[in-house]
Design an enzyme around this catalytic site. Structure first.
Site, PDB file in Angstrom:
ATOM      1  N   ASP A  50       0.860  -1.049   0.434  1.00 16.97           N
ATOM      2  CA  ASP A  50      -0.325   0.211  -0.130  1.00 16.97           C
ATOM      3  C   ASP A  50       0.775   1.442   0.112  1.00 16.97           C
ATOM      4  O   ASP A  50       0.484   2.423  -0.591  1.00 16.97           O
ATOM      5  CB  ASP A  50      -0.959  -0.289   1.127  1.00 16.97           C
ATOM      6  CG  ASP A  50      -1.328  -0.929   1.247  1.00 16.97           C
ATOM      7  OD1 ASP A  50      -2.095  -1.818  -0.219  1.00 16.97           O
ATOM      8  OD2 ASP A  50      -2.057  -1.663   2.274  1.00 16.97           O
ATOM      9  N   ARG A  55       2.918   6.191  -2.652  1.00 16.64           N
ATOM     10  CA  ARG A  55       3.977   7.100  -3.046  1.00 16.64           C
ATOM     11  C   ARG A  55       4.162   7.110  -4.843  1.00 16.64           C
ATOM     12  O   ARG A  55       4.388   8.245  -5.375  1.00 16.64           O
ATOM     13  CB  ARG A  55       5.474   6.282  -2.764  1.00 16.64           C
ATOM     14  CG  ARG A  55       5.819   6.407  -1.381  1.00 16.64           C
ATOM     15  CD  ARG A  55       7.046   6.309  -0.927  1.00 16.64           C
ATOM     16  NE  ARG A  55       6.634   4.969  -0.383  1.00 16.64           N
ATOM     17  CZ  ARG A  55       6.245   4.179   0.170  1.00 16.64           C
ATOM     18  NH1 ARG A  55       6.235   5.473   1.294  1.00 16.64           N
ATOM     19  NH2 ARG A  55       6.472   2.748   1.152  1.00 16.64           N
ATOM     20  N   GLU A 124      -4.721  10.045   3.896  1.00 21.13           N
ATOM     21  CA  GLU A 124      -5.518  10.969   5.132  1.00 21.13           C
ATOM     22  C   GLU A 124      -4.370  11.676   4.841  1.00 21.13           C
ATOM     23  O   GLU A 124      -2.904  11.999   5.084  1.00 21.13           O
ATOM     24  CB  GLU A 124      -5.477  10.140   6.696  1.00 21.13           C
ATOM     25  CG  GLU A 124      -4.431   9.602   7.233  1.00 21.13           C
ATOM     26  CD  GLU A 124      -3.618   8.792   6.740  1.00 21.13           C
ATOM     27  OE1 GLU A 124      -2.249   8.689   6.549  1.00 21.13           O
ATOM     28  OE2 GLU A 124      -3.877   7.688   6.707  1.00 21.13           O
ATOM     29  N   ASP A 152      -2.730  15.175  20.928  1.00 19.82           N
ATOM     30  CA  ASP A 152      -1.885  15.209  20.123  1.00 19.82           C
ATOM     31  C   ASP A 152      -2.047  15.592  18.716  1.00 19.82           C
ATOM     32  O   ASP A 152      -0.780  15.940  18.015  1.00 19.82           O
ATOM     33  CB  ASP A 152      -1.743  13.528  19.790  1.00 19.82           C
ATOM     34  CG  ASP A 152      -0.597  12.941  21.279  1.00 19.82           C
ATOM     35  OD1 ASP A 152      -0.966  13.724  21.631  1.00 19.82           O
ATOM     36  OD2 ASP A 152      -0.606  12.272  21.602  1.00 19.82           O
ATOM     37  N   ALA A 164      -6.683   2.363   7.115  1.00 15.01           N
ATOM     38  CA  ALA A 164      -5.327   2.386   7.722  1.00 15.01           C
ATOM     39  C   ALA A 164      -4.782   3.697   8.724  1.00 15.01           C
ATOM     40  O   ALA A 164      -5.494   2.871   9.761  1.00 15.01           O
ATOM     41  CB  ALA A 164      -4.691   3.211   6.478  1.00 15.01           C
ATOM     42  N   TYR A 165      -4.523   4.704   9.149  1.00 12.49           N
ATOM     43  CA  TYR A 165      -4.308   5.152  10.421  1.00 12.49           C
ATOM     44  C   TYR A 165      -5.450   5.246  11.244  1.00 12.49           C
ATOM     45  O   TYR A 165      -5.713   5.090  12.255  1.00 12.49           O
ATOM     46  CB  TYR A 165      -3.490   6.684  10.277  1.00 12.49           C
ATOM     47  CG  TYR A 165      -2.620   7.462  11.592  1.00 12.49           C
ATOM     48  CD1 TYR A 165      -2.324   6.522  12.893  1.00 12.49           C
ATOM     49  CD2 TYR A 165      -2.266   8.612  11.359  1.00 12.49           C
ATOM     50  CE1 TYR A 165      -2.437   7.464  13.700  1.00 12.49           C
ATOM     51  CE2 TYR A 165      -2.157   8.928  12.462  1.00 12.49           C
ATOM     52  CZ  TYR A 165      -1.662   8.137  13.460  1.00 12.49           C
ATOM     53  OH  TYR A 165      -1.294   9.217  14.621  1.00 12.49           O
ATOM     54  N   ASN A 166      -6.425   5.723  10.715  1.00 17.02           N
ATOM     55  CA  ASN A 166      -7.859   6.174  11.143  1.00 17.02           C
ATOM     56  C   ASN A 166      -8.609   4.687  11.531  1.00 17.02           C
ATOM     57  O   ASN A 166      -8.577   5.174  12.836  1.00 17.02           O
ATOM     58  CB  ASN A 166      -8.400   6.623   9.885  1.00 17.02           C
ATOM     59  CG  ASN A 166      -9.840   6.294  10.589  1.00 17.02           C
ATOM     60  OD1 ASN A 166     -10.805   7.401  11.359  1.00 17.02           O
ATOM     61  ND2 ASN A 166     -10.888   5.882  10.278  1.00 17.02           N
ATOM     62  N   ALA A 187      -5.695  11.357  20.642  1.00 19.31           N
ATOM     63  CA  ALA A 187      -5.052  11.420  22.048  1.00 19.31           C
ATOM     64  C   ALA A 187      -5.817  12.408  22.662  1.00 19.31           C
ATOM     65  O   ALA A 187      -4.711  13.840  23.343  1.00 19.31           O
ATOM     66  CB  ALA A 187      -4.110  10.991  22.126  1.00 19.31           C
TER      67      ALA A 187
HETATM   68  P1  NAP Z   1       4.189   1.602   6.371  1.00 19.03           P
HETATM   69  O1  NAP Z   1       4.424   1.873   8.078  1.00 19.03           O
HETATM   70  O2  NAP Z   1       4.098  -0.025   5.854  1.00 19.03           O
HETATM   71  O3  NAP Z   1       1.805   1.567   6.916  1.00 19.03           O
HETATM   72  C1  NAP Z   1       1.527   1.037   8.160  1.00 19.03           C
HETATM   73  C2  NAP Z   1       0.262  -0.420   7.698  1.00 19.03           C
HETATM   74  O4  NAP Z   1      -0.504   0.628   6.665  1.00 19.03           O
HETATM   75  C3  NAP Z   1       1.274  -1.025   6.353  1.00 19.03           C
HETATM   76  O5  NAP Z   1       0.443  -2.170   6.644  1.00 19.03           O
HETATM   77  C4  NAP Z   1       0.196  -0.690   5.245  1.00 19.03           C
HETATM   78  O6  NAP Z   1      -0.489  -1.534   4.216  1.00 19.03           O
HETATM   79  C5  NAP Z   1      -1.726  -0.185   6.095  1.00 19.03           C
HETATM   80  N1  NAP Z   1      -1.893   0.639   4.585  1.00 19.03           N
HETATM   81  C6  NAP Z   1      -1.649   1.792   4.069  1.00 19.03           C
HETATM   82  N2  NAP Z   1      -3.337   2.645   3.546  1.00 19.03           N
HETATM   83  C7  NAP Z   1      -4.460   1.330   3.688  1.00 19.03           C
HETATM   84  C8  NAP Z   1      -5.356   1.263   3.318  1.00 19.03           C
HETATM   85  N3  NAP Z   1      -5.900   2.696   2.832  1.00 19.03           N
HETATM   86  N4  NAP Z   1      -5.696  -0.085   3.876  1.00 19.03           N
HETATM   87  C9  NAP Z   1      -5.199  -0.571   5.155  1.00 19.03           C
HETATM   88  N5  NAP Z   1      -3.619  -0.391   5.724  1.00 19.03           N
HETATM   89  C10 NAP Z   1      -3.433   0.830   5.411  1.00 19.03           C
HETATM   90  O7  NAP Z   1       3.994   2.539   5.629  1.00 19.03           O
HETATM   91  P2  NAP Z   1       2.656   2.821   4.377  1.00 19.03           P
HETATM   92  O8  NAP Z   1       3.245   2.287   4.150  1.00 19.03           O
HETATM   93  O9  NAP Z   1       4.099   4.162   3.460  1.00 19.03           O
HETATM   94  O10 NAP Z   1       1.762   3.921   4.717  1.00 19.03           O
HETATM   95  C11 NAP Z   1       1.830   5.213   4.982  1.00 19.03           C
HETATM   96  C12 NAP Z   1       0.316   4.843   5.926  1.00 19.03           C
HETATM   97  O11 NAP Z   1       0.520   4.234   7.241  1.00 19.03           O
HETATM   98  C13 NAP Z   1      -0.380   6.461   6.634  1.00 19.03           C
HETATM   99  O12 NAP Z   1      -0.516   6.879   5.415  1.00 19.03           O
HETATM  100  C14 NAP Z   1      -0.719   5.996   7.554  1.00 19.03           C
HETATM  101  O13 NAP Z   1      -1.831   5.706   7.623  1.00 19.03           O
HETATM  102  C15 NAP Z   1       0.038   5.082   7.742  1.00 19.03           C
HETATM  103  N6  NAP Z   1       0.399   4.879   9.172  1.00 19.03           N
HETATM  104  C16 NAP Z   1      -0.466   4.406  10.354  1.00 19.03           C
HETATM  105  C17 NAP Z   1      -0.229   4.095  11.260  1.00 19.03           C
HETATM  106  C18 NAP Z   1      -0.961   3.010  12.496  1.00 19.03           C
HETATM  107  O14 NAP Z   1      -1.934   2.517  12.468  1.00 19.03           O
HETATM  108  N7  NAP Z   1      -0.909   3.834  14.135  1.00 19.03           N
HETATM  109  C19 NAP Z   1       0.812   5.339  11.941  1.00 19.03           C
HETATM  110  C20 NAP Z   1       1.025   6.078  11.355  1.00 19.03           C
HETATM  111  C21 NAP Z   1       1.118   5.856   9.834  1.00 19.03           C
HETATM  112  P3  NAP Z   1       1.709  -2.579   3.462  1.00 19.03           P
HETATM  113  O15 NAP Z   1       2.137  -2.989   4.419  1.00 19.03           O
HETATM  114  O16 NAP Z   1       0.962  -2.655   2.499  1.00 19.03           O
HETATM  115  O17 NAP Z   1       2.119  -1.202   3.126  1.00 19.03           O
HETATM  116 MN    MN Z   2       4.229  -0.359   4.173  1.00 16.52          MN
END
Ligand code: NAP
Ligand code: MN
Length: 266
Positions: A50, A55, A124, A152, A164-166, A187
């Site tokens: 994802d 990117r 997001e 936060d 995802a983050y949400n 938070a």
């Molecule tokens: P990453 O550290 O690999 O992302 C965290 C996880 O989110 C990965 O498993 C990624 O899938 C998954 N993901 C991304 N978009 C998604 C979506 N629309 N629906 C379900 N899962 C999704 O970093 P990244 O791959 O660059 O992803 C960036 C995203 O990380 C940000 O947009 C944000 O949503 C998320 N994020 C999450 C947290 C949290 O959960 N606490 C904190 C910061 C950011 P893949 O393994 O396939 O890459």
């Molecule tokens: Mn990833």
């Protein structure tokens, strides 16, 4: 006529391997892969997870060309094809047996004392303070003041980003056919000095979320768009709204949003 296909990938060993196989298979079936993207490109194939798709969308500014993902990442919520199903994909693609899932972004405009910047994200936008301090933000919807938020930060996600983050913030999973933005607190402080909404809220496409730092101390902010970081000083106002930009993901007949949720989360 050869169809023009652009391949975008991350640099993991497995993605490089899959790319080689893919190029051979595309060539055999009369499809041609190119290393550059232009307006004649009829399909973008994204090899990775994802994060790679996010990117791609940022690098090429929400291209309108249909995109299909081959999952070599960890989760692959956006990614439709497993590496071992490349033959099936080429067969179905050549026959036109697929549908398009439109996924809308979220726009963010940041006004500082001296500049104005814009970002669009597929998942997001988050607005947070710097380092260890909580941030205090006045939140309005259109012209109505809603609350003084302390905590936060704030996460504003699209339906595509709701998983995802949400989701990690306790937000709801939203079917991407709905045109809404979800505003989720990160938070939030709950005490007699500071009180704000603890649940997420949903905004319709027509509405703007307006964030104004409560004081100068709150005006240095870190903003992320799909996980990419930008820092802004002297922020006066941030406006967030559902974007007119969207991407077009290819999905095959067996795609069901809730099946995907089930298989990736339960
Ligand atoms: P990453 O550290 O690999 O992302 C965290 C996880 O989110 C990965 O498993 C990624 O899938 C998954 N993901 C991304 N978009 C998604 C979506 N629309 N629906 C379900 N899962 C999704 O970093 P990244 O791959 O660059 O992803 C960036 C995203 O990380 C940000 O947009 C944000 O949503 C998320 N994020 C999450 C947290 C949290 O959960 N606490 C904190 C910061 C950011 P893949 O393994 O396939 O890459
Ligand atoms: Mn990833």
């Amino acid at each position: 006529m050869n169809k023009k296909i652009f391949i975008y990938k991350n640099n993991t060993e497995i993605s490089c391997m899959i790319e080689k196989t893919l190029r051979k298979k595309l060539f055999k079936s009369g499809l041609r892969a190119f290393d550059t993207y232009d307006e004649d490109t009829e399909l973008i194939i994204c090899i990775g997870g994802d994060g790679t798709l996010l990117r791609l969308v940022q690098d090429y500014g929400f291209p309108k060309t249909p995109i299909v993902g081959i999952n070599t990442g960890h989760l692959g919520f956006f990614q439709e094809i497993l590496p071992e199903k490349i033959d099936d994909f080429i067969f179905l693609y050549n026959q036109g047996r697929y549908s398009i899932q439109g996924l809308t972004g979220v726009d963010c405009t940041i006004h500082t004392g001296s500049s104005h910047s814009e970002h669009t994200a597929l998942n997001e936008i988050t607005v947070k303070g710097m380092l260890t301090h909580p941030v205090h933000l006045n939140i309005s919807i259109n012209n109505s003041f809603i609350e003084r938020f302390s905590g936060d930060g704030i996460c504003v996600s699209t339906p595509a980003g709701s998983t995802a983050y949400n989701y990690a913030l306790g937000g709801s999973i939203v079917d991407p056919r709905l045109s809404v933005l979800q505003v989720t607190p990160i938070a939030p402080i709950q005490n007699v000095a500071y009180r704000s909404l603890t649940s997420g809220i949903l905004l319709p496409a027509s509405d703007d979320l307006i964030i104004i730092p409560c004081s100068e101390d709150d005006s240095t902010l870190s903003i992320t768009y799909d996980g990419m970081l930008a820092e802004y000083k002297d922020v006066r106002e941030i406006t967030l709204t559902l974007s007119e930009k969207k991407i077009n993901l290819i999905r095959f007949d067996d795609y069901r949003f809730w099946e995907k949720v089930k298989s990736k989360f339960l």
